[in-house]
Design an enzyme around this catalytic site. Structure first.
Site, mmCIF file in Angstrom:
data_model
loop_
_atom_site.group_PDB
_atom_site.id
_atom_site.type_symbol
_atom_site.label_atom_id
_atom_site.label_comp_id
_atom_site.label_asym_id
_atom_site.label_seq_id
_atom_site.Cartn_x
_atom_site.Cartn_y
_atom_site.Cartn_z
ATOM 1 N N GLY A 154 4.566 11.529 3.334
ATOM 2 C CA GLY A 154 5.465 11.990 4.734
ATOM 3 C C GLY A 154 4.956 12.246 5.495
ATOM 4 N N GLY A 155 3.380 12.708 6.179
ATOM 5 C CA GLY A 155 2.441 12.403 6.912
ATOM 6 C C GLY A 155 2.047 11.304 7.561
ATOM 7 N N THR A 156 2.165 10.257 7.548
ATOM 8 C CA THR A 156 1.586 9.337 7.716
ATOM 9 C C THR A 156 2.695 8.246 7.664
ATOM 10 O OG1 THR A 156 0.428 7.979 5.829
ATOM 11 C CG2 THR A 156 -0.498 9.949 7.622
ATOM 12 N N PHE A 184 -4.938 -2.336 -1.979
ATOM 13 C CA PHE A 184 -5.965 -3.661 -0.904
ATOM 14 C C PHE A 184 -4.980 -4.920 -1.017
ATOM 15 C CE2 PHE A 184 -7.909 -0.575 -4.564
ATOM 16 C CZ PHE A 184 -8.620 -1.265 -4.769
ATOM 17 N N TYR A 210 7.543 -8.495 -2.507
ATOM 18 C CA TYR A 210 6.498 -8.920 -3.402
ATOM 19 C C TYR A 210 7.311 -8.929 -5.150
ATOM 20 C CZ TYR A 210 2.845 -5.904 -2.076
ATOM 21 O OH TYR A 210 2.212 -5.518 -1.676
ATOM 22 N N ARG A 252 -5.634 -2.165 5.481
ATOM 23 C CA ARG A 252 -6.198 -2.090 4.589
ATOM 24 C C ARG A 252 -5.604 -3.445 3.931
ATOM 25 N NH1 ARG A 252 -4.938 2.919 3.664
ATOM 26 N NH2 ARG A 252 -6.531 4.605 2.909
HETATM 27 C C1 HXC Z 1 -12.030 -3.341 -4.556
HETATM 28 C C2 HXC Z 1 -11.783 -2.142 -4.754
HETATM 29 C C3 HXC Z 1 -11.395 -1.649 -3.270
HETATM 30 C C4 HXC Z 1 -11.551 -3.199 -2.690
HETATM 31 C C5 HXC Z 1 -11.024 0.087 -3.767
HETATM 32 N N1 HXC Z 1 -11.225 -0.196 -4.899
HETATM 33 N N2 HXC Z 1 -11.424 -0.189 -3.095
HETATM 34 N N3 HXC Z 1 -11.790 -2.714 -5.594
HETATM 35 N N4 HXC Z 1 -11.718 -3.949 -3.378
HETATM 36 N N5 HXC Z 1 -11.022 -3.258 -1.502
HETATM 37 C C6 HXC Z 1 -11.866 0.155 -6.576
HETATM 38 C C7 HXC Z 1 -12.945 0.998 -6.728
HETATM 39 O O1 HXC Z 1 -14.240 0.207 -6.239
HETATM 40 C C8 HXC Z 1 -12.660 1.828 -7.335
HETATM 41 O O2 HXC Z 1 -12.944 1.038 -8.820
HETATM 42 C C9 HXC Z 1 -11.252 1.924 -8.020
HETATM 43 O O3 HXC Z 1 -10.706 1.107 -7.019
HETATM 44 C C10 HXC Z 1 -10.542 3.305 -7.360
HETATM 45 O O4 HXC Z 1 -11.012 3.370 -6.088
HETATM 46 P P1 HXC Z 1 -11.352 5.214 -5.052
HETATM 47 O O5 HXC Z 1 -12.125 4.661 -3.690
HETATM 48 O O6 HXC Z 1 -12.086 5.714 -5.828
HETATM 49 O O7 HXC Z 1 -9.820 5.722 -5.717
HETATM 50 P P2 HXC Z 1 -9.309 6.045 -4.153
HETATM 51 O O8 HXC Z 1 -10.176 7.293 -3.971
HETATM 52 O O9 HXC Z 1 -8.496 7.402 -4.736
HETATM 53 O O10 HXC Z 1 -8.713 6.019 -3.289
HETATM 54 C C11 HXC Z 1 -7.169 4.940 -3.699
HETATM 55 C C12 HXC Z 1 -7.211 3.486 -2.719
HETATM 56 C C13 HXC Z 1 -7.222 3.815 -1.096
HETATM 57 C C14 HXC Z 1 -5.723 3.167 -2.970
HETATM 58 C C15 HXC Z 1 -8.393 2.370 -3.010
HETATM 59 O O11 HXC Z 1 -7.004 2.825 -0.777
HETATM 60 C C16 HXC Z 1 -6.106 4.902 -0.689
HETATM 61 O O12 HXC Z 1 -6.192 6.250 -0.714
HETATM 62 N N6 HXC Z 1 -4.883 3.997 -0.277
HETATM 63 C C17 HXC Z 1 -3.906 5.309 0.324
HETATM 64 C C18 HXC Z 1 -2.986 4.879 1.520
HETATM 65 C C19 HXC Z 1 -2.264 3.534 1.756
HETATM 66 O O13 HXC Z 1 -3.280 2.174 0.198
HETATM 67 N N7 HXC Z 1 -2.099 2.879 2.049
HETATM 68 C C20 HXC Z 1 -1.799 0.664 1.990
HETATM 69 C C21 HXC Z 1 0.668 1.498 1.399
HETATM 70 S S1 HXC Z 1 0.394 -0.116 2.362
HETATM 71 P P3 HXC Z 1 -14.480 1.480 -9.505
HETATM 72 O O14 HXC Z 1 -14.585 0.849 -10.639
HETATM 73 O O15 HXC Z 1 -15.774 1.160 -9.138
HETATM 74 O O16 HXC Z 1 -14.441 2.465 -10.151
HETATM 75 C C22 HXC Z 1 1.432 -1.090 1.240
HETATM 76 C C23 HXC Z 1 2.137 -2.391 1.444
HETATM 77 C C24 HXC Z 1 2.996 -3.256 1.104
HETATM 78 O O17 HXC Z 1 1.311 0.049 0.070
HETATM 79 C C25 HXC Z 1 3.336 -4.214 1.249
HETATM 80 C C26 HXC Z 1 2.801 -5.312 3.009
HETATM 81 C C27 HXC Z 1 3.604 -6.199 3.546
HETATM 82 P P1 NAP Z 2 0.594 4.380 4.872
HETATM 83 O O1 NAP Z 2 0.938 5.896 5.878
HETATM 84 O O2 NAP Z 2 -0.522 4.577 4.663
HETATM 85 O O3 NAP Z 2 1.765 5.633 4.077
HETATM 86 C C1 NAP Z 2 0.818 5.700 2.124
HETATM 87 C C2 NAP Z 2 0.589 7.275 1.768
HETATM 88 O O4 NAP Z 2 0.352 8.094 1.323
HETATM 89 C C3 NAP Z 2 0.399 8.461 3.076
HETATM 90 O O5 NAP Z 2 0.471 9.288 3.529
HETATM 91 C C4 NAP Z 2 -0.697 8.900 2.212
HETATM 92 O O6 NAP Z 2 -1.494 9.839 1.856
HETATM 93 C C5 NAP Z 2 -0.291 8.349 1.139
HETATM 94 N N1 NAP Z 2 -0.887 8.542 -0.666
HETATM 95 C C6 NAP Z 2 -1.543 7.906 -0.847
HETATM 96 N N2 NAP Z 2 -2.008 8.173 -2.741
HETATM 97 C C7 NAP Z 2 -1.429 9.018 -2.800
HETATM 98 C C8 NAP Z 2 -1.523 10.355 -3.891
HETATM 99 N N3 NAP Z 2 -2.093 9.405 -5.147
HETATM 100 N N4 NAP Z 2 -1.147 11.208 -3.634
HETATM 101 C C9 NAP Z 2 0.348 11.444 -2.625
HETATM 102 N N5 NAP Z 2 0.272 11.041 -1.816
HETATM 103 C C10 NAP Z 2 -0.194 9.932 -1.262
HETATM 104 O O7 NAP Z 2 1.502 3.729 4.420
HETATM 105 P P2 NAP Z 2 2.670 2.755 4.833
HETATM 106 O O8 NAP Z 2 2.992 1.548 5.380
HETATM 107 O O9 NAP Z 2 3.563 3.737 5.668
HETATM 108 O O10 NAP Z 2 3.074 2.844 3.839
HETATM 109 C C11 NAP Z 2 4.963 3.718 3.928
HETATM 110 C C12 NAP Z 2 5.365 2.780 2.185
HETATM 111 O O11 NAP Z 2 5.922 1.776 2.645
HETATM 112 C C13 NAP Z 2 4.749 2.399 0.661
HETATM 113 O O12 NAP Z 2 5.432 2.721 0.085
HETATM 114 C C14 NAP Z 2 3.911 0.770 1.078
HETATM 115 O O13 NAP Z 2 4.024 0.009 -0.266
HETATM 116 C C15 NAP Z 2 5.557 0.924 1.725
HETATM 117 N N6 NAP Z 2 5.678 -0.499 2.438
HETATM 118 C C16 NAP Z 2 4.772 -0.690 3.723
HETATM 119 C C17 NAP Z 2 5.332 -2.131 4.247
HETATM 120 C C18 NAP Z 2 4.446 -1.418 5.423
HETATM 121 O O14 NAP Z 2 4.753 -2.954 6.182
HETATM 122 N N7 NAP Z 2 3.185 -0.986 6.491
HETATM 123 C C19 NAP Z 2 5.482 -3.423 3.773
HETATM 124 C C20 NAP Z 2 6.756 -2.797 2.720
HETATM 125 C C21 NAP Z 2 6.586 -1.526 1.835
HETATM 126 P P3 NAP Z 2 -2.810 10.702 1.429
HETATM 127 O O15 NAP Z 2 -3.820 9.200 2.004
HETATM 128 O O16 NAP Z 2 -3.274 11.656 2.147
HETATM 129 O O17 NAP Z 2 -2.598 11.030 0.392
#
Ligand code: HXC
Ligand code: NAP
Length: 294
Positions: free
Chosen positions: A24-26, A106, A157, A209
């Site tokens: 909920g922070g972003t 990612f 998806y 990402r």
């Molecule tokens: C391949 C990768 C990678 C990449 C990480 N890994 N990034 N592999 N390509 N780009 C691998 C690492 O090498 C490691 O494996 C494992 O994944 C875990 O990585 P960590 O960095 O240690 O994980 P962590 O610090 O927990 O971070 C989690 C994360 C990070 C998912 C990788 O991106 C994150 O914190 N994301 C949170 C916010 C987010 O993703 N928001 C987007 C939501 S959007 P190994 O084997 O090396 O140990 C969304 C949209 C949906 O869902 C639909 C859109 C239209």
């Molecule tokens: P976002 O800003 O990256 O939101 C993801 C949030 O999840 C961040 O606030 C992150 O905060 C939190 N998070 C990640 N790992 C977590 C963990 N282990 N524990 C607790 N919190 C965690 O991206 P967004 O686009 O707003 O995405 C929000 C939702 O919409 C997601 O479910 C995504 O799949 C969905 N969605 C987005 C889109 C789009 O176009 N934007 C499209 C389809 C679906 P911290 O890093 O502080 O933990």
């Protein structure tokens, strides 16, 4: 979204209710939190980064006049989620709605992924949603509290699948199955489960990402959408406000797509005929009408 947001619902639509928004922070989580506050709810925002949460809470409280509680919690860790329930209940006396919005994602060709990389996404998206749903669900059921709502943020998806984001597709499909399963099983406890499947909504977390660098221009997501644009946060926030509120009390087990028609365009076999120049249709019709027999 701050500043000018006006909900489609009446200003007291969520008055007296407490809603927890994970992530909920972003991004979209923050926009949903803002909408709930505007409607009179108290909101708990939670994610891993306390500094981000505290800043968001301060800004949201200032812009809406509402009550926001930031709580650090990694949704992968069940003990931390149980503590989240305790803290929210201690502060507000109870919780009425849970929005499972936290996610990780990612892009990567699947063959480049380690098992750990796959696991980390499943852990955040599917297990995080499971953990929060279980912890709050157990609490509500044990207390005999009813009129509760769980809203899961999935994606289109979840049912089409998608290359290059396969761990996320698998996890979101699981979230959809959880939504529909518990809609039936937990209805007897007065707990509704619904989901939203957003199309492209600009957020830093997702877009940096999923389309880093020059990919953003090459694969402009808005161009895939029949309505010709990305979604506005207020549009998703309005939908979430309705689904988390008692006004949607008879909606249970639904997934509402909000994507400007994006996924259906991809699915429709002849949708690409949009590219035909309007002036060509007379000639095409003449040719089609001229076809006789087999
Ligand atoms: C391949 C990768 C990678 C990449 C990480 N890994 N990034 N592999 N390509 N780009 C691998 C690492 O090498 C490691 O494996 C494992 O994944 C875990 O990585 P960590 O960095 O240690 O994980 P962590 O610090 O927990 O971070 C989690 C994360 C990070 C998912 C990788 O991106 C994150 O914190 N994301 C949170 C916010 C987010 O993703 N928001 C987007 C939501 S959007 P190994 O084997 O090396 O140990 C969304 C949209 C949906 O869902 C639909 C859109 C239209
Ligand atoms: P976002 O800003 O990256 O939101 C993801 C949030 O999840 C961040 O606030 C992150 O905060 C939190 N998070 C990640 N790992 C977590 C963990 N282990 N524990 C607790 N919190 C965690 O991206 P967004 O686009 O707003 O995405 C929000 C939702 O919409 C997601 O479910 C995504 O799949 C969905 N969605 C987005 C889109 C789009 O176009 N934007 C499209 C389809 C679906 P911290 O890093 O502080 O933990």
């Amino acid at each position: 979204m701050s500043g000018t947001y006006e909900s489609m619902l009446r200003p007291d639509a969520l008055k007296g209710r407490t809603i927890v928004v994970t992530g909920g922070g972003t991004g979209l989580g923050r926009s949903m939190a803002e909408a709930f506050l505007v409607l009179g709810a108290s909101v708990v925002i939670t994610s891993r980064k306390l500094d981000v949460l505290e800043k968001a809470a301060e800004e949201l409280a200032a812009s809406t006049g509402g009550t926001v509680m930031p709580v650090a919690c990694d949704v992968r860790k069940y003990l931390e989620v149980e503590q989240l329930v305790e803290k929210a209940v201690a502060r507000f006396g109870g919780v009425d709605g849970l929005v499972n919005n936290a996610a990780g994602n990612f892009i990567s060709p699947t063959e480049r992924l380690s098992s750990k990389a796959f696991e980390v996404i499943i852990d955040i998206v599917l297990m995080g949603t499971v953990n929060c749903t279980l912890a709050f669900g157990k609490h509500w059921i044990a207390k005999g509290e009813r009129d509760k709502a769980v809203l899961n943020i999935t994606t289109t998806y979840a049912w089409t699948g998608s290359g290059f984001v396969v761990p996320s597709a698998c996890a979101k499909a699981g979230v959809l199955a959880l939504t529909r399963s518990l809609a039936v099983e937990w209805a007897r406890y007065g707990i509704r489960s619904n989901a939203i499947a957003p199309g492209p909504f600009p957020t830093k977390g997702a877009w940096d990402r999923l389309l880093p660098g020059e990919l953003m221009e090459r694969f402009d997501l808005a161009k895939r959408v029949p309505l010709g644009r990305a979604g506005e946060h207020r549009e998703l926030a309005d939908l979430a406000s309705y689904l988390i509120s008692p006004f949607s009390g008879y909606i249970n087990g639904e997934v509402v797509t909000i994507d400007g028609g994006e996924w259906l365009r991809g699915a429709g076999q002849f949708s690409q005929l949009e590219a035909v120049e309007p002036g060509m249709w007379d000639e095409i019709e003449r040719m089609v009408r001229g076809v006789r027999g087999s």
